[in-house]
Design an enzyme around this catalytic site. Structure first.
Site, PDB file in Angstrom:
ATOM      1  N   GLY A   1       4.033   2.192   1.558  1.00  0.00           N
ATOM      2  CA  GLY A   1       5.171   1.709   2.957  1.00  0.00           C
ATOM      3  C   GLY A   1       6.664   1.740   2.567  1.00  0.00           C
ATOM      4  O   GLY A   1       7.521   3.143   2.975  1.00  0.00           O
TER       5      GLY A   1
ATOM      6  N   PRO B   1       0.860  -1.416  -0.200  1.00  0.00           N
ATOM      7  CA  PRO B   1       0.021   0.113  -0.145  1.00  0.00           C
ATOM      8  C   PRO B   1       0.811   1.338   0.163  1.00  0.00           C
ATOM      9  O   PRO B   1       0.524   2.315   0.103  1.00  0.00           O
ATOM     10  CB  PRO B   1      -0.968  -0.123   1.104  1.00  0.00           C
ATOM     11  CG  PRO B   1       0.363  -0.749   2.170  1.00  0.00           C
ATOM     12  CD  PRO B   1       0.952  -1.846   1.355  1.00  0.00           C
TER      13      PRO B   1
ATOM     14  N   LYS C   1      12.949 -13.222   1.119  1.00  0.00           N
ATOM     15  CA  LYS C   1      12.174 -14.073   1.309  1.00  0.00           C
ATOM     16  C   LYS C   1      12.586 -15.430   1.308  1.00  0.00           C
ATOM     17  O   LYS C   1      12.783 -16.240   0.665  1.00  0.00           O
ATOM     18  CB  LYS C   1      10.592 -13.952   0.478  1.00  0.00           C
ATOM     19  CG  LYS C   1       9.930 -12.273   0.344  1.00  0.00           C
ATOM     20  CD  LYS C   1      10.131 -11.806   1.253  1.00  0.00           C
ATOM     21  CE  LYS C   1       9.543 -10.998   0.945  1.00  0.00           C
ATOM     22  NZ  LYS C   1       8.937  -9.141   2.041  1.00  0.00           N
TER      23      LYS C   1
END
Length: 353
Positions: free
Chosen positions: A215, A213, A296
Site C-alpha cells: 500500500g 502487501p 502504534k
C-alpha cells in the site's frame, strides 16, 4: 477575558487530545487551559488569556480547533434565528461557513440536515453583508446534536483546511491495500501540494519497511520513485514484480540500503519507542533524508507513549548535532496510531510538531 477552544478529535481519543493541548499550551505559552467539557469526538478547554496557544499542526490528537463565541440550545422548529442573532452581535465578516458535527454514527446523521440548513444560513449572512472574499475568518457551527450548536470562529493558522479536520480521499482501484490512504494523507498534510512537487520527484529512491502487501510502496511508485520494499511477506497487485521495486525478504530492523535514500517509510507493527529509535538512527546516520512512519500506540497511556517516542527521536538527533523537522498527526485514516514526519536538514532548525 476568558476564551473557550473547541478541539475536534477521533472518538475515543478525547482525553488524549485534552492532555496534549493542556501540556502544549503550558510549555509553549505558559497558559493554563481548564477543562470545560469532554464530549464524544470533541473537547472544550478554557483559557483566561485571549490568545490562541497553538494551531492544528501543533497537536497530534486534535484534528482541528476553533474559538467558541456562543453555546446555543436550539428548539425543534427555528434553528436559524438564534444563530443569526448571535452572529449579528459580532462585528465580523466571514470568508466561509462550515457546518460540522462529531465524527460518530450519530454525528454523521447530521450531514443531511447540514445540506439543507447551510444554504439558508449563507443566504441570510450574504444579504446582511457578513460574507466577504477579503475576509480570512471562518464561521464554524459545530452540532453535538440537533438541539445544540457551538458557534465558533477560526483563522487559517488555527484550524485545518478541511471541514471536521478530515481530509477525505478516494481509494485507488489498483492499490494493493487501504493502507495506501495513510501515506497519501500524510504527504498531503505534512508536505502540501507544493511540498509534494518539490520533495517527491521521479527518480528518487526510497525504502519501505514492512512493505507487504504494498500500500505504501504504491504511493511511491505512482510518483516514479524507486523502492526497496523490505518485508518477509508477499507484495501484491502492481507492486509485485514492478520494475521500480526491489523486494527484499529481510528484517526491517536490520536492513540498511547500499546507498543513502531520499525517503524512508515504515508501517511496521512494533512498540512505538523501538520504531522511533530506528527512524531516528536512519536519519542521524545519513541513510535517509526524510521519513514518514506510524507509531502504534497502546490502549492505555497513549499520550505518554507518544511523548516518550518523540523524546527518543529528539535525543538521537540532538546527540548527532542535527537540525531537523518533526511533525505528528493522528490522521483520519489512522486508527490506534499516529503518523510522524521527520526530516533533515531543516532550514529553520528544530520544529516539534
Amino acid at each position: 477575558m476568558s476564551v473557550v477552544f473547541l478541539l475536534q478529535t477521533r472518538p475515543g481519543f478525547e482525553r488524549d487530545a485534552q492532555q496534549e493541548a493542556r501540556t502544549v499550551a503550558l510549555e509553549r505559552r505558559g497558559l493554563e487551559l481548564k477543562p470545560v467539557e469532554t464530549g464524544e469526538g470533541f473537547v472544550l478547554l478554557q483559557s483566561d488569556a485571549p490568545l490562541t496557544p497553538f494551531g492544528w499542526r501543533d497537536l497530534a490528537f486534535s484534528r482541528t480547533l476553533s474559538r467558541v463565541i456562543a453555546d446555543i440550545q436550539l428548539g425543534d422548529r427555528d434553528r436559524l434565528t438564534p444563530i443569526l442573532d448571535v452572529v449579528g452581535q459580532k462585528a465580523m465578516t466571514f470568508a466561509s461557513i462550515w457546518l460540522e458535527w462529531p465524527d460518530t454514527n450519530d454525528g454523521k446523521a447530521m450531514s443531511g440536515f447540514a445540506r439543507k440548513f447551510q444554504p439558508l444560513l449563507e443566504e441570510k449572512l450574504a444579504t446582511a453583508g457578513r460574507l466577504g472574499q477579503d475576509a480570512s475568518t471562518r464561521l464554524q457551527l459545530f452540532f453535538p446534536s440537533k438541539s445544540r450548536v457551538l458557534v465558533s470562529v477560526s483563522e487559517p493558522q488555527w484550524g485545518a483546511p478541511w471541514p471536521l479536520g478530515i481530509l477525505r480521499l478516494r481509494m485507488p482501484t489498483d492499490a494493493p491495500s487501504r493502507s495506501t490512504l495513510k501515506l497519501a494523507e500524510a504527504f498531503e498534510v505534512f508536505l502540501g501540494e507544493q511540498g509534494q512537487q518539490d520533495k517527491l520527484k521521479p527518480g528518487m529512491t526510497a525504502v519501505d519497511l514492512g512493505a507487504a502487501p504494498g500500500g505504501w510502496t504504491w504511493q511511491l511508485l505512482r510518483r516514479g520513485i524507486k523502492v526497496y520494499a523490505v518485508d518477509n511477506g508477499p507484495m501484491k497487485g502492481s507492486c509485485d514484480g514492478h520494475p521500480l521495486v526491489k523486494h527484499l525478504r529481510q528484517d526491517g530492523f536490520r536492513f540498511r540500503p547500499p546507498h543513502p535514500v531520499d525517503w524512508l517509510v515504515c508501517d511496521m507493527v512494533e512498540r512505538p519507542g523501538r520504531v522511533a529509535e530506528l527512524m531516528a538512527d536512519w536519519l542521524a546516520e545519513g541513510a535517509a533524508r526524510q521519513a514518514v512512519f506510524n507509531l502504534k500506540l497502546p490502549m492505555k497511556k497513549r499520550a505518554e507513549a507518544l511523548s516518550d517516542a518523540l523524546e527518543r527521536i529528539e535525543a538521537r538527533m540532538l546527540a548527532a548535532g542535527l537540525a531537523y523537522t518533526l511533525q505528528v498527526k493522528q490522521l483520519y485514516h489512522d486508527r490506534e496510531e499516529v503518523t510522524v514526519y521527520l526530516a533533515r536538514p531543516a532550514a529553520t532548525g528544530r520544529r516539534r510538531r
